[in-house]
Design an enzyme around this catalytic site. Structure first.
Site, PDB file in Angstrom:
ATOM      1  CE  LYS A 247      -6.961 -54.208  37.706  1.00 14.76           C
ATOM      2  NZ  LYS A 247      -6.150 -53.553  38.732  1.00 14.76           N
TER       3      LYS A 247
ATOM      4  CB  SER B 207     -11.401 -51.377  38.122  1.00 13.28           C
ATOM      5  OG  SER B 207     -11.189 -50.030  37.744  1.00 13.28           O
TER       6      SER B 207
ATOM      7  CD  GLU C 152      -5.708 -56.005  46.680  1.00 15.70           C
ATOM      8  OE1 GLU C 152      -4.827 -55.278  46.218  1.00 15.70           O
ATOM      9  OE2 GLU C 152      -6.894 -55.911  46.333  1.00 15.70           O
TER      10      GLU C 152
ATOM     11  CG  HIS D 183      15.276 -67.673  48.370  1.00 11.81           C
ATOM     12  ND1 HIS D 183      15.946 -66.996  49.356  1.00 11.81           N
ATOM     13  CD2 HIS D 183      15.594 -68.989  48.512  1.00 11.81           C
ATOM     14  CE1 HIS D 183      16.675 -67.852  50.054  1.00 11.81           C
ATOM     15  NE2 HIS D 183      16.467 -69.076  49.573  1.00 11.81           N
TER      16      HIS D 183
END
Ligand code: ARG
Length: 458
Positions: free
Chosen positions: A283, A277, A290, A156
């Site tokens: 970043k 970024s 992704e 979970h």
């Protein structure tokens, strides 16, 4: 514009209709396979004396010349080329004249296209299988490297029990192993030669389909000509394979994305497989992971889309079936990038063992306390409840479990307190899980051996 099937027509096809009809934009990829199948077909036609040896030599030389043109990028398409089969036949006519017009005897584009497709699939499955094995190997090697790294295991997505990180890497290996096995099944199923089925009813010439099958690297000829030109199960199966494999990759990707956040800090992706970024200089983004996650959605859509195309088709061959190729080629092209990228990510990421270890707070060992009480004769459900209360008390007091007063433990069982330190040692918890498939060092080592021998099978 002369069509190969133009005899019964008096007017030209409408240009947009022609565009809709044509598959050359994507089936050009079957050029080599089409030539190979035609070479074998010409030999069969010679065995049954439809072609004489001179005609065979001319056709063979012509097809080989086209192969050279294809390989060197010099093969040019003409506006009338509806698909790769007609394009090659047209070119053969230009090269060897009238004799070329005998090649299509006893054959239909319906059995031809399926033959080409399965020839293509044989190669594609080898390549994709190889890329999949490389990722599996990367996971095994990662497991070997991270054998002593302890980390929380989650259910979970809540901290559950300590595990070896090696065990977690291997959990992804086994999902991919099932994909590998499924691909093997598809390879087996795609091993019946369609050629010699003709349009649908079977070939009216006495060709030897067994010999033809062997010549083209198939085990046997397909047993039913109607099924043979209708069958798109290899295409649908491959789309399912690609979808499930991509789903497996997306689950690994999602976990790695989370583990690479500052909040977890369990891993750091290498620069090679990260992006920055355009506005925030600090970043480091996991774009590749992704995208791997995103592509799974497209793969599922493509499977659902193609099954919907197949659903309810009434006859042996329907033009709808032409849509198998863009779907399958796209799926194969996607995997050809996703698999090596995931392999690179797994190989080059850094594991922060101090972070994974620090995440092992003592509540992950609550099951150990319950199991100890079981060893002292308490029924498991009761033990589970009692330890749950201990955890509740600790949470309420905002204290680590082991710092509660001895009396609290004594109230549960007189032997509990004395064993506390031993029971709350995560390494001991790992080593207790020594059954086959568990996270103890020996069980994981066994798993690595089993995984390695699986890889050798392919
Ligand atoms: N381009 C077609 C396909 O890919 C080849 C088969 C055409 N057959 C036909 N009867 N028109 O499916």
């Amino acid at each position: 514009m002369t069509k190969l099937w133009g005899g019964r027509f008096s007017a030209q096809i409408n240009p947009l209709a022609d565009q809709l009809n044509a598959s050359i934009a994507f089936d050009w990829r079957l050029a080599r396979q089409d030539i190979r199948a035609s070479l074998a077909w010409a030999e069969e036609l010679t065995h049954i004396r439809v072609l004489n040896p001179d005609e065979l030599s001319a056709i063979t030389a012509g097809l080989e010349q086209i192969l050279v043109e294809v390989d060197s990028g010099k093969f040019t398409l003409q506006p009338e080329d509806e698909d790769i089969h007609t394009a090659i036949e047209r070119r053969l006519g230009e090269l060897v004249g009238e004799t070329a017009r005998k090649l299509h005897t006893g054959r239909s584009r319906n059995d031809q296209v399926m033959t080409d497709f399965l020839l293509w699939f044989k190669e594609a499955a080898q390549e994709i299988g190889g890329a999949l094995s490389a990722l599996q190997l990367a996971l095994i090697e990662r497991a070997e490297r991270d054998m002593e790294v302890t980390a929380p295991g989650y259910t979970h997505f809540q901290r559950a029990q300590p595990i070896r990180l090696a065990h977690w890497w291997l959990s992804h290996f086994w999902a991919l192993q099932r994909d590998r096995a499924y691909l093997g099944f598809l390879q087996q199923q795609g091993d019946d030669l369609p050629l010699g089925s003709s349009a649908l009813a079977g070939c009216p010439y006495p060709i030897d389909r067994q010999r033809l099958a062997q010549r083209l690297g198939f085990t046997q000829p397909s047993p039913n000509s109607i099924d043979s030109v209708a069958n798109r199960d290899t295409a649908a199966g491959f789309l399912f394979f690609a979808a499930l494999l991509n789903v497996h990759l997306s689950r690994l990707a999602e976990a790695l994305i989370l583990y690479s956040t500052a909040e977890f800090g369990f891993i750091e992706l290498s620069d090679e497989y990260s992006t920055g970024s355009s506005i925030m200089p600090q970043k480091k983004n996991p774009d590749m992971l992704e995208l791997i996650r995103a592509k799974a959605g497209l793969a599922i859509g493509s499977l659902a889309g193609f099954l919907s195309v197949l659903k309810g088709l009434p006859s042996a061959y329907d033009k709808d079936l032409q849509e198998d190729k863009p779907a399958v080629f796209d799926a194969a092209d996607r995997l050809a990038i996703l698999l090596p990228v995931m392999t690179g990510i797994v190989q080059t990421l850094t594991v922060r063992a101090s972070k994974t270890r620090a995440a092992l707070d003592e509540t992950l060992l609550a099951t150990e306390l319950a199991d100890f009480l079981v060893s002292q004769g308490m029924p498991f459900r009761q033990a589970h409840h009692q330890v749950g209360e201990l955890v509740k008390t600790a949470l309420k007091a905002n204290l680590p479990l082991q710092t509660l007063p001895q009396a609290v433990f004594d109230a549960v069982h007189p032997a509990l307190y004395a064993n506390l330190e031993r029971l709350l040692d995560p390494l001991a918890a790992l080593e207790r899980r020594a059954c086959t498939g568990g996270t103890s060092s020996q069980a994981v080592a066994q798993q690595i051996l089993a995984a390695r021998s699986m890889l050798k099978l392919h």
